[in-house]
Design a protein around this motif. Structure first.
Motif, PDB file in Angstrom:
ATOM      1  N   GLU A 112       0.823  -1.202   0.000  1.00 39.49           N
ATOM      2  CA  GLU A 112       0.000   0.000   0.000  1.00 39.49           C
ATOM      3  C   GLU A 112       0.860   1.256   0.000  1.00 39.49           C
ATOM      4  O   GLU A 112       0.541   2.235  -0.679  1.00 39.49           O
ATOM      5  N   THR A 144      -9.014   3.024  -4.999  1.00 37.69           N
ATOM      6  CA  THR A 144      -7.998   3.471  -4.043  1.00 37.69           C
ATOM      7  C   THR A 144      -8.607   4.425  -3.024  1.00 37.69           C
ATOM      8  O   THR A 144      -8.389   4.281  -1.821  1.00 37.69           O
ATOM      9  N   LYS A 174       0.807   4.095  -2.927  1.00 36.59           N
ATOM     10  CA  LYS A 174       0.566   5.515  -2.660  1.00 36.59           C
ATOM     11  C   LYS A 174       1.718   6.358  -3.198  1.00 36.59           C
ATOM     12  O   LYS A 174       1.496   7.401  -3.813  1.00 36.59           O
ATOM     13  N   THR A 183      -3.030  11.508  -2.885  1.00 35.99           N
ATOM     14  CA  THR A 183      -3.293  11.180  -4.286  1.00 35.99           C
ATOM     15  C   THR A 183      -3.010  12.342  -5.226  1.00 35.99           C
ATOM     16  O   THR A 183      -3.069  12.168  -6.439  1.00 35.99           O
TER      17      THR A 183
END
Length: 167
Positions: free
Chosen positions: A38, A120, A42, A139
């Protein structure tokens, strides 16, 4: 940041993040490995903004720490005192508990079918427990765009779920 630069500068951080942070915070090595995936997902989504950070290692440590803490919170909510997993529900019969488990699995399958960004964002909000502003920062989106994607993702999952229920 291009793919080659990402591989050269960011991927070498993985071992240190795994050993010194994720593995120490989490009891389960599989959970630590999931967190690492993860983290790098990211970072990959943020690769365009990474040049603006003075210390990418510090950013990576913060992301790792937050994901580990979120994983621990989720585990605390879903584990009983004896360490056995249970479903939080008012259902007293095995049948209703099984129905809820099946529904949860179906919702997770529907989430997996969402477009990448919606998937996401939905996971970051409802699984990892991030706030909209945090998701926007991670993001590279605006909070309004995150809210819009979150709304669209929820609507799509809800429509698909109820469509399946009526069949």
């Amino acid at each position: 940041m291009e793919q080659e630069q990402f591989k050269k500068e960011i991927l070498p951080l993985r071992e240190k993040l795994f050993l010194y942070y994720a593995r120490r915070l989490l009891d389960n090595p599989e959970d630590a490995e999931d967190v690492m995936q993860e983290v790098f997902l990211k970072l990959w989504y943020m690769r365009g903004e990474l040049d603006y950070y003075n210390n990418v290692m510090a950013l990576s440590v913060q992301i790792t720490k937050h994901l580990c803490l979120n994983r621990m919170k989720v585990r605390e909510r879903t584990e009983g005192e004896a360490g056995e997993q249970f479903f939080i529900c008012d259902a007293s019969t095995p049948y209703t508990q099984l129905e809820q488990k099946d529904s949860l699995e179906h919702v997770m399958r529907l989430i997996n079918k969402l477009p990448g960004l919606q998937q996401t964002i939905l996971r970051m909000k409802h699984v990892d427990g991030f706030e909209v502003e945090e998701i926007a920062g991670l993001t590279g989106s605006t909070p309004e765009a995150v809210r819009m994607n979150l709304s669209r993702a929820r609507k799509r999952v809800r429509e698909q779920f109820f469509k399946m229920q009526t069949l």
